[in-house]
Enzyme design. Structure first.
Site, PDB file in Angstrom:
ATOM      1  N   THR A 260       0.836  -1.209   0.000  1.00  0.00           N
ATOM      2  CA  THR A 260       0.000   0.000   0.000  1.00  0.00           C
ATOM      3  C   THR A 260       0.868   1.257   0.000  1.00  0.00           C
ATOM      4  OG1 THR A 260      -1.787  -1.155   1.130  1.00  0.00           O
ATOM      5  CG2 THR A 260      -1.763   1.253   1.319  1.00  0.00           C
TER       6      THR A 260
ATOM      7  N   GLY B  72       6.116  -7.947   0.755  1.00  0.00           N
ATOM      8  CA  GLY B  72       6.731  -9.179   1.238  1.00  0.00           C
ATOM      9  C   GLY B  72       5.751 -10.283   1.608  1.00  0.00           C
TER      10      GLY B  72
ATOM     11  N   CYS C  29     -11.234  -7.314   0.884  1.00  0.00           N
ATOM     12  CA  CYS C  29     -12.152  -7.093   2.002  1.00  0.00           C
ATOM     13  C   CYS C  29     -11.585  -5.956   2.826  1.00  0.00           C
ATOM     14  CB  CYS C  29     -12.272  -8.350   2.838  1.00  0.00           C
ATOM     15  SG  CYS C  29     -13.682  -9.307   2.373  1.00  0.00           S
TER      16      CYS C  29
ATOM     17  N   ASN D 151      -5.052  -8.516  -8.627  1.00  0.00           N
ATOM     18  CA  ASN D 151      -5.218  -9.292  -7.389  1.00  0.00           C
ATOM     19  C   ASN D 151      -6.559  -9.991  -7.286  1.00  0.00           C
ATOM     20  OD1 ASN D 151      -5.904  -6.405  -7.141  1.00  0.00           O
ATOM     21  ND2 ASN D 151      -6.761  -7.038  -5.188  1.00  0.00           N
TER      22      ASN D 151
HETATM   23  N1  PLP Z   1      -1.610  -4.133  -4.549  1.00  0.00           N
HETATM   24  C1  PLP Z   1      -2.187  -5.318  -4.765  1.00  0.00           C
HETATM   25  C2  PLP Z   1      -2.389  -5.790  -6.167  1.00  0.00           C
HETATM   26  C3  PLP Z   1      -2.564  -6.136  -3.688  1.00  0.00           C
HETATM   27  O1  PLP Z   1      -3.134  -7.312  -3.909  1.00  0.00           O
HETATM   28  C4  PLP Z   1      -2.355  -5.653  -2.379  1.00  0.00           C
HETATM   29  C5  PLP Z   1      -2.809  -6.432  -1.206  1.00  0.00           C
HETATM   30  O2  PLP Z   1      -3.782  -7.130  -1.255  1.00  0.00           O
HETATM   31  C6  PLP Z   1      -1.736  -4.407  -2.209  1.00  0.00           C
HETATM   32  C7  PLP Z   1      -1.381  -3.679  -3.320  1.00  0.00           C
HETATM   33  C8  PLP Z   1      -1.449  -3.874  -0.838  1.00  0.00           C
HETATM   34  O3  PLP Z   1      -0.378  -4.569  -0.259  1.00  0.00           O
HETATM   35  P1  PLP Z   1      -0.132  -4.575   1.334  1.00  0.00           P
HETATM   36  O4  PLP Z   1      -1.123  -5.527   1.909  1.00  0.00           O
HETATM   37  O5  PLP Z   1       1.281  -5.038   1.475  1.00  0.00           O
HETATM   38  O6  PLP Z   1      -0.316  -3.184   1.801  1.00  0.00           O
END
Ligand code: PLP
Length: 418
Positions: A71, A223, A352, A174
């Site tokens: 994020t 990670g 979610c 995702n």
């Molecule tokens: N980008 C994608 C495509 C993701 O699937 C996710 C998490 O589900 C994120 C960003 C965010 O990652 P994090 O959970 O490490 O903040």
């Protein structure tokens, strides 16, 4: 006690033993910014992790900026790039594909509140941002002149000094697993003088990845999606990229991400990525077989269930371990609960957010109705997945689908997609 079957590896995958061991070994280290011998030992561990991660994703060590996760990396790649252009006084546009993760979409929205023009671009029926869609958007730009969609990738745009341009296109989606071919998009963005940010959170450690060849100016990694503990990630940033930090302090990480770096996390992330990359060819083939069995089993058990994203039959452009299906007429949230009771962990199509299921914005971007976008389930497989996990879903799904039928409770149950 019911045996649990975990099919939510895209949300997070259990930490690898090598990562936990590396974390524990590094846990007593000093602050990597300290000048004494203890600090230098921590710095050396940190730089070792940086070099290893860089080598595994075909980047230069100086291009690896550690963050707290995907994020933060997405926020920095999109909003940091937009802010640098806004700060230079440039009229700035941020183009994002409609299927991006909220960490990209919401960062773009914030750039919009700060003065950028935000344009959400349509995706192909498979869920990828296409070259013609990007070309058309660039042609409509004050900073570029259009061409017909049949030209060479860089033939449709010319940069006009004076526009700030940021484009976000994710490498692996995702929710539905679609892989996007980045280099042709990067060629267009680069010809228009823009910054391409690529979200590779779901790709790293699962499919071959080259930051250098992608053409992106920044790329996010997380990670915990490949077996490191949660709370560590990285933004790969090309040395010529123009970004401003989102936080302020000690100027660590090339002045882009202040704060004492999580050295144990970085070391664990390197160990996890190394093992994930070593295993990925064999593991991809195994997971793709399991996924195909899962999808075939669900389609036989629930004939009206439909797979979203690229067709399996054509192989190729999708993550091996992910399948997202629409179950028309059912409430996704109810299906999750019923599957949970049967010992199965999966998720609705959408992330979610803080535990709240929403109609999937990705399914909506693919042209699904709002109702069907609230009827999707994502099954994601990983290295602990077995044939028995798949069989458990196939056994449970007919009754779950029958019991989760909407009974006049439709749109009102669905919160709008964010
Ligand atoms: N980008 C994608 C495509 C993701 O699937 C996710 C998490 O589900 C994120 C960003 C965010 O990652 P994090 O959970 O490490 O903040």
């Amino acid at each position: 006690m019911t045996t649990r079957h975990y099919l939510d590896h895209a949300a997070t995958t259990p930490p690898r033993a090598v990562a936990l061991e590396a974390y524990v070994r590094a846990a007593g280290l000093a602050n990597a910014s300290s000048l004494h011998a203890d600090g230098r030992a921590a710095r050396s561990a940190l730089e070792g992790a940086r070099e290893e991660i860089a080598a595994l994703v075909d980047a230069a060590p100086a291009e690896v900026v550690f963050t707290s996760g995907g994020t933060e990396a997405d926020n920095l790649g999109v909003l940091g790039a937009a802010r640098s252009r806004l700060a230079a006084g440039l009229p700035t546009r941020v183009l994002v594909s409609a299927a991006e993760h909220h960490s990209v979409l919401d960062a773009a929205e914030q750039a919009g509140r700060e003065g950028a023009r935000v344009v959400v671009l349509p995706v192909t029926p498979d869920g990828a941002l296409s070259v013609p869609a990007l070309r058309a958007a660039l042609a409509a730009s004050p900073g570029a002149v259009g061409d017909d969609a049949g030209g060479a990738p860089d033939a449709g745009t010319r940069s006009v000094p004076g526009e700030g341009l940021v484009v976000a296109a994710m490498l692996a989606n995702n929710e539905i697993g679609t892989l996007t071919d980045l280099p042709p998009l990067a060629a267009l963005v680069s010809a228009a003088g823009g910054h391409l940010h690529a979200d590779a959170v779901q790709a790293a450690g699962h499919v071959p990845l080259s930051f250098a060849d992608s053409g992106a100016a920044s790329m996010s990694l997380s990670g915990h999606k490949f077996g490191a503990p949660m709370g560590i990630g990285a933004l790969l940033v090309r040395r010529d990229a123009s970004l401003v930090p989102l936080g302020f302090g000690g100027g660590q990480e090339r002045d882009l991400r202040s704060g004492s770096v999580d050295v144990p996390g970085a070391v664990a992330m390197a160990a996890a990525l190394r093992e994930a990359c070593e295993e990925s060819a064999a593991e991809s083939a195994r997971l793709a077989r399991l996924r195909d069995t899962l999808v075939a089993g669900i389609r036989t058990a629930v004939p009206d269930a439909r797979l979203l994203g690229p067709p399996l039959e054509e192989g190729g452009d999708r993550l091996p371990g992910l399948a997202n299906l629409v179950f028309p007429g059912r409430v996704g949230e109810s299906m999750i609960t019923l599957l949970d009771v049967a010992g199965i962990s999966c998720s609705t199509g959408s992330a979610c957010t803080a535990g709240v299921a929403e109609a999937s914005h990705v399914a909506i971007a693919l042209g699904e109705s709002r109702e069907d976008a609230g009827s999707v389930l994502r099954f994601s497989l990983g290295r602990t997945s077995t044939e028995e996990d798949v069989a458990a879903v196939v056994r449970a799904v007919p009754e779950v689908a029958a019991r989760a039928r909407r009974s006049g409770v439709t749109g009102s149950r669905l919160r709008p997609g964010r």
